[in-house]
Design a protein around this motif. Structure first.
Motif, PDB file in Angstrom:
ATOM      1  N   THR A  37       0.663  -1.055   0.052  1.00 59.08           N
ATOM      2  CA  THR A  37       0.104   0.111   0.055  1.00 59.08           C
ATOM      3  C   THR A  37       0.810   1.048   0.182  1.00 59.08           C
ATOM      4  OG1 THR A  37      -1.716  -1.029   1.131  1.00 59.08           O
ATOM      5  CG2 THR A  37      -1.750   1.250   1.270  1.00 59.08           C
ATOM      6  N   GLU A  38       2.139   1.335   0.896  1.00 61.50           N
ATOM      7  CA  GLU A  38       2.684   2.516   0.895  1.00 61.50           C
ATOM      8  C   GLU A  38       3.528   2.885  -0.232  1.00 61.50           C
ATOM      9  OE1 GLU A  38       6.629   3.742   3.654  1.00 61.50           O
ATOM     10  OE2 GLU A  38       5.128   2.560   4.682  1.00 61.50           O
ATOM     11  N   HIS A  68       7.623   2.982  11.390  1.00 59.75           N
ATOM     12  CA  HIS A  68       6.106   3.053  10.265  1.00 59.75           C
ATOM     13  C   HIS A  68       5.689   1.443  10.458  1.00 59.75           C
ATOM     14  CE1 HIS A  68       6.467   7.196   8.961  1.00 59.75           C
ATOM     15  NE2 HIS A  68       7.966   6.762   8.676  1.00 59.75           N
ATOM     16  N   GLY A  70       4.866  -0.150   7.825  1.00 58.60           N
ATOM     17  CA  GLY A  70       5.297  -0.995   6.835  1.00 58.60           C
ATOM     18  C   GLY A  70       6.758  -1.615   7.311  1.00 58.60           C
TER      19      GLY A  70
END
Length: 168
Positions: A37-38, A68, A70
C-alpha cells in the motif's frame, strides 16, 4: 537467498528502473500488505504480497510508534518466514532489525549486491546511485557515496554488502 522488503527500497529501485534486479538476486521477494500500500507501485508479480500471521499482525498493531507500520510488518514477516535479510533504508528501522536478529540491507546495498552478483555492471550501478541521490532525493553523505563507489569498483565474492548506508 530470500528477501523481505519495506517500501522505500521498492520506491527508490522503481525510480531508477531497477526493480527487476530483485528477481535476479533473490529466489523470493516478500512484501507485507502495508508495504504494498505504502509503495503505491504496480509491483511486479515476482514480489509476493504476503500477509502476517494473526499473532504477527497483533504485534505490529501494538508496536506502532517510532517506526512505520510497513517497517514493522517487514521485520515481522521476515521473522515469520525465516528470512534474515530485510530491505529498509531508515536508520532506526535498521537498528531495530538488527536487534531482532535480522540483517538489514538498504537500497544502495541492493544495487551493490546486484553488481557483485553480475546482474549490473559497475558503471551502470554507480550511475543509478548518482541518479537516486541527485535526482530522486535519497540522502547520502559524500563519504558514504565514496564508499559505495569503492565497493562497486572492487570485484569480489558475492556477499551482502555491509556499507553504513544512511537513508539508502
Amino acid at each position: 537467498m530470500k528477501l523481505a522488503t519495506n517500501a522505500s527500497p521498492l520506491i527508490f529501485l522503481g525510480k531508477v528502473e531497477l526493480l527487476p534486479l530483485l528477481q535476479s538476486c533473490f529466489s523470493q521477494v516478500l512484501a507485507p500488505p502495508a508495504v504494498v500500500t505504502e509503495s503505491r507501485l504496480a509491483l511486479p508479480e515476482f514480489i509476493a504480497c504476503t500477509r502476517l500471521s494473526d499473532i504477527g499482525d497483533a504485534f505490529v498493531r501494538g508496536a506502532i510508534g517510532t517506526l512505520h507500520r510497513g517497517e514493522i510488518e517487514a521485520m515481522i514477516l521476515a521473522r515469520e518466514q525465516g528470512i534474515d535479510l530485510v530491505a529498509m533504508d531508515d536508520k532506526a528501522a535498521r537498528s531495530k532489525a538488527r536487534q531482532l536478529g535480522l540483517r538489514p540491507i538498504g537500497t544502495l546495498g541492493l544495487i551493490v549486491l546486484a553488481q557483485r552478483l553480475g546482474h549490473l555492471d559497475a558503471t551502470t550501478a554507480m550511475t543509478k546511485v548518482d541518479a537516486l541521490v541527485d535526482l530522486h532525493g535519497l540522502y547520502l553523505s559524500n563519504q558514504v557515496r565514496q564508499q559505495i563507489r569503492g565497493q562497486l569498483s572492487v570485484a569480489g565474492t558475492p556477499s551482502v554488502p555491509h556499507a553504513p548506508i544512511e537513508g539508502g
